[in-house]
Design a protein around this motif. Sequence first.
Motif, PDB file in Angstrom:
ATOM      1  N   LEU A  30       0.739  -1.193  -0.114  1.00 18.70           N
ATOM      2  CA  LEU A  30      -0.054  -0.089   0.180  1.00 18.70           C
ATOM      3  C   LEU A  30       0.929   1.566  -0.104  1.00 18.70           C
ATOM      4  CD1 LEU A  30      -2.771  -1.055   2.597  1.00 18.70           C
ATOM      5  CD2 LEU A  30      -2.573  -1.614   0.374  1.00 18.70           C
ATOM      6  N   ASP A  31       0.632   2.203  -0.845  1.00 19.14           N
ATOM      7  CA  ASP A  31       1.633   3.151  -1.356  1.00 19.14           C
ATOM      8  C   ASP A  31       1.085   4.172  -1.920  1.00 19.14           C
ATOM      9  OD1 ASP A  31       4.176   4.736  -1.560  1.00 19.14           O
ATOM     10  OD2 ASP A  31       5.247   2.964  -1.493  1.00 19.14           O
ATOM     11  N   VAL A  32       1.362   5.402  -1.778  1.00 20.86           N
ATOM     12  CA  VAL A  32       0.982   6.446  -2.421  1.00 20.86           C
ATOM     13  C   VAL A  32       1.394   6.641  -4.042  1.00 20.86           C
ATOM     14  CG1 VAL A  32       2.557   8.365  -1.923  1.00 20.86           C
ATOM     15  CG2 VAL A  32       0.303   9.033  -2.264  1.00 20.86           C
ATOM     16  N   ALA A  33       2.658   5.739  -4.131  1.00 21.55           N
ATOM     17  CA  ALA A  33       3.245   5.871  -5.429  1.00 21.55           C
ATOM     18  C   ALA A  33       3.173   4.553  -5.888  1.00 21.55           C
ATOM     19  CB  ALA A  33       4.691   6.348  -5.621  1.00 21.55           C
ATOM     20  N   GLY A  34       3.260   4.076  -7.103  1.00 15.87           N
ATOM     21  CA  GLY A  34       3.460   2.727  -7.815  1.00 15.87           C
ATOM     22  C   GLY A  34       2.298   2.394  -8.590  1.00 15.87           C
ATOM     23  N   ASP A  35       2.512   1.408  -9.357  1.00 18.12           N
ATOM     24  CA  ASP A  35       1.486   1.064 -10.192  1.00 18.12           C
ATOM     25  C   ASP A  35       0.675  -0.071  -9.997  1.00 18.12           C
ATOM     26  OD1 ASP A  35       3.036  -1.580 -10.995  1.00 18.12           O
ATOM     27  OD2 ASP A  35       4.394  -0.013 -12.444  1.00 18.12           O
ATOM     28  N   ARG A  36      -0.369  -0.655 -10.576  1.00 20.87           N
ATOM     29  CA  ARG A  36      -1.278  -1.587 -10.120  1.00 20.87           C
ATOM     30  C   ARG A  36      -0.582  -2.970 -10.080  1.00 20.87           C
ATOM     31  NH1 ARG A  36      -4.898  -5.562 -11.018  1.00 20.87           N
ATOM     32  NH2 ARG A  36      -7.172  -5.126 -10.042  1.00 20.87           N
ATOM     33  N   ASP A  37       0.382  -3.114 -10.928  1.00 29.32           N
ATOM     34  CA  ASP A  37       1.171  -4.476 -10.858  1.00 29.32           C
ATOM     35  C   ASP A  37       1.907  -4.651  -9.402  1.00 29.32           C
ATOM     36  OD1 ASP A  37       0.232  -5.011 -13.076  1.00 29.32           O
ATOM     37  OD2 ASP A  37       1.930  -4.328 -14.406  1.00 29.32           O
ATOM     38  N   THR A  38       2.424  -3.600  -8.917  1.00 29.76           N
ATOM     39  CA  THR A  38       3.353  -3.350  -7.583  1.00 29.76           C
ATOM     40  C   THR A  38       2.531  -3.326  -6.463  1.00 29.76           C
ATOM     41  OG1 THR A  38       4.181  -1.419  -8.308  1.00 29.76           O
ATOM     42  CG2 THR A  38       5.226  -3.573  -9.252  1.00 29.76           C
ATOM     43  N   SER A  39       1.600  -2.366  -6.425  1.00 26.28           N
ATOM     44  CA  SER A  39       1.141  -1.801  -5.300  1.00 26.28           C
ATOM     45  C   SER A  39      -0.480  -1.421  -5.538  1.00 26.28           C
ATOM     46  CB  SER A  39       1.874  -0.503  -4.995  1.00 26.28           C
ATOM     47  OG  SER A  39       1.716   0.531  -5.916  1.00 26.28           O
ATOM     48  N   ILE A  40      -1.214  -0.871  -4.249  1.00 22.33           N
ATOM     49  CA  ILE A  40      -2.286  -0.409  -4.260  1.00 22.33           C
ATOM     50  C   ILE A  40      -2.207   0.966  -3.943  1.00 22.33           C
ATOM     51  CG2 ILE A  40      -4.674  -0.733  -3.107  1.00 22.33           C
ATOM     52  CD1 ILE A  40      -4.136  -3.459  -2.526  1.00 22.33           C
ATOM     53  N   ARG A  41      -2.734   1.872  -4.460  1.00 21.68           N
ATOM     54  CA  ARG A  41      -2.273   3.454  -4.197  1.00 21.68           C
ATOM     55  C   ARG A  41      -3.283   3.893  -3.128  1.00 21.68           C
ATOM     56  NH1 ARG A  41      -0.423   6.781  -9.213  1.00 21.68           N
ATOM     57  NH2 ARG A  41       0.238   8.002  -7.607  1.00 21.68           N
ATOM     58  N   VAL A  42      -2.835   4.359  -2.018  1.00 23.03           N
ATOM     59  CA  VAL A  42      -3.303   4.772  -0.830  1.00 23.03           C
ATOM     60  C   VAL A  42      -2.603   6.184  -0.292  1.00 23.03           C
ATOM     61  CG1 VAL A  42      -4.187   4.343   1.332  1.00 23.03           C
ATOM     62  CG2 VAL A  42      -4.055   2.445  -0.451  1.00 23.03           C
ATOM     63  N   ASP A  43      -3.439   7.155  -0.171  1.00 22.80           N
ATOM     64  CA  ASP A  43      -3.111   8.421   0.289  1.00 22.80           C
ATOM     65  C   ASP A  43      -3.219   8.157   2.047  1.00 22.80           C
ATOM     66  OD1 ASP A  43      -2.614  10.946   1.651  1.00 22.80           O
ATOM     67  OD2 ASP A  43      -3.873  11.788  -0.021  1.00 22.80           O
ATOM     68  N   PHE A  44      -2.428   8.001   2.934  1.00 24.78           N
ATOM     69  CA  PHE A  44      -2.593   7.565   4.251  1.00 24.78           C
ATOM     70  C   PHE A  44      -2.932   8.979   5.109  1.00 24.78           C
ATOM     71  CE2 PHE A  44       0.215   4.408   2.928  1.00 24.78           C
ATOM     72  CZ  PHE A  44      -0.611   3.147   2.873  1.00 24.78           C
ATOM     73  N   THR A  45      -2.936  10.136   4.477  1.00 27.88           N
ATOM     74  CA  THR A  45      -3.420  11.360   5.051  1.00 27.88           C
ATOM     75  C   THR A  45      -4.948  11.445   5.068  1.00 27.88           C
ATOM     76  OG1 THR A  45      -3.264  12.873   3.298  1.00 27.88           O
ATOM     77  CG2 THR A  45      -1.493  12.490   4.734  1.00 27.88           C
ATOM     78  N   ASP A  46      -5.628  10.415   4.279  1.00 25.86           N
ATOM     79  CA  ASP A  46      -6.995  10.321   3.954  1.00 25.86           C
ATOM     80  C   ASP A  46      -7.423   9.145   4.918  1.00 25.86           C
ATOM     81  OD1 ASP A  46      -9.568   9.322   3.100  1.00 25.86           O
ATOM     82  OD2 ASP A  46      -9.292  10.796   1.330  1.00 25.86           O
ATOM     83  N   PHE A  47      -8.033   9.334   5.855  1.00 28.82           N
ATOM     84  CA  PHE A  47      -8.655   8.088   6.861  1.00 28.82           C
ATOM     85  C   PHE A  47      -9.584   7.201   6.121  1.00 28.82           C
ATOM     86  CE2 PHE A  47     -11.287   6.246  10.021  1.00 28.82           C
ATOM     87  CZ  PHE A  47     -10.314   5.244  10.658  1.00 28.82           C
ATOM     88  N   GLY A  48     -10.391   7.937   5.217  1.00 26.46           N
ATOM     89  CA  GLY A  48     -11.593   6.792   4.467  1.00 26.46           C
ATOM     90  C   GLY A  48     -10.584   5.845   3.562  1.00 26.46           C
ATOM     91  N   GLN A  49      -9.700   6.411   3.030  1.00 21.21           N
ATOM     92  CA  GLN A  49      -9.000   5.567   1.983  1.00 21.21           C
ATOM     93  C   GLN A  49      -8.270   4.601   2.730  1.00 21.21           C
ATOM     94  OE1 GLN A  49      -6.188   7.319  -1.129  1.00 21.21           O
ATOM     95  NE2 GLN A  49      -7.518   9.147  -1.109  1.00 21.21           N
ATOM     96  N   THR A  50      -7.550   4.840   3.924  1.00 22.05           N
ATOM     97  CA  THR A  50      -6.709   4.143   4.568  1.00 22.05           C
ATOM     98  C   THR A  50      -7.661   3.062   5.313  1.00 22.05           C
ATOM     99  OG1 THR A  50      -5.294   5.951   5.207  1.00 22.05           O
ATOM    100  CG2 THR A  50      -4.983   4.002   6.480  1.00 22.05           C
ATOM    101  N   LEU A  51      -8.789   3.264   5.875  1.00 22.55           N
ATOM    102  CA  LEU A  51      -9.470   2.265   6.477  1.00 22.55           C
ATOM    103  C   LEU A  51      -9.942   1.324   5.310  1.00 22.55           C
ATOM    104  CD1 LEU A  51     -10.916   0.895   8.956  1.00 22.55           C
ATOM    105  CD2 LEU A  51     -13.024   2.761   8.478  1.00 22.55           C
ATOM    106  N   ASP A  52     -10.455   1.883   4.274  1.00 21.53           N
ATOM    107  CA  ASP A  52     -10.920   1.119   3.299  1.00 21.53           C
ATOM    108  C   ASP A  52      -9.860   0.271   2.716  1.00 21.53           C
ATOM    109  OD1 ASP A  52     -13.177   0.569   1.378  1.00 21.53           O
ATOM    110  OD2 ASP A  52     -12.335   1.685  -0.109  1.00 21.53           O
TER     111      ASP A  52
END
Length: 282
Positions: A30-52
């Motif tokens: 889980l990372d704010v950077a990266g592509d679909r093949d290597t990561s799930i893009r998440v902005d951890f400053t957003d609680f909704g995205q993080t929890l989801d």
Amino acid sequence: MRIAVTGGSGKLGRTVVEQLRADGHEVFNLDVAGDRDTSIRVDFTDFGQTLDALLGVNDRHAGLDALVHLAAIPAPGILSDVATFDNNMLSTFHVLHAAKRAGIRNIVTASSETVLGLPFDTPPPYIPVDEEYPARPETVYSLTKHLEEQLAIELTRWDDQLKIVALRFSNVMYPADYAEFPSFDADARLRKWNLWGYIDSRDGAQAVQKALDWDGKGFERFIIAAADTVMTRSNAELVAEVFPDTPVRGELGENTTLLSITKARRVLGYDPQHSWRDNSQG
């Protein structure tokens, strides 16, 4: 286990993801950077995205057993102090709080050697340093790491089934970085800022695995460093030159790390296997 690694595209994160997968775990980066093949893009400053993202992501996963939190602005001076504080504190609260809401009770988080008092412009209380003296943050980045540890202490106090292990990583290195090390000997002060310490990323990943496997509850912190220093000059010579008035506790060793890993060895079974002296790419 099904393990989420936040910041799995970073310098340490890449090795952690690779090694956990090699050990047979199902790992989600889980990372704010990266592509679909290597990561799930998440902005951890957003609680909704993080929890989801921790609860489940469509065809990726439907729940997790453990969490490794490495995502952060990784050092002082990259962004402004305020931006560093806002990102690191908010992200860590969101990640830890969301993990608790998602029922994840096995958490390893990246703290930092900086809480020991780096860059040691004020000498440490004694050498080798360990986890026993109070934190001495000297930068806003280090302050966030100290406060993140305090946050973990309170969260585990609220939930006696929760385990959060904070790993105080030293300066992360890849084998390719070792070519520079012989140049450090010319000036003992070049690397005095962290008592001439480092950590091979592969041993950092080993520490993460050991912390995940540790059968404990509550909060614990560990210094994670290589078994040796970056110098060929002896510890006695280095300490006499740079920290002549600092008390020495125990044996210095010839080139033994001055960032004590005794606690990590004893409690976690951490056993660093890689040294720049091996000059090995394997």
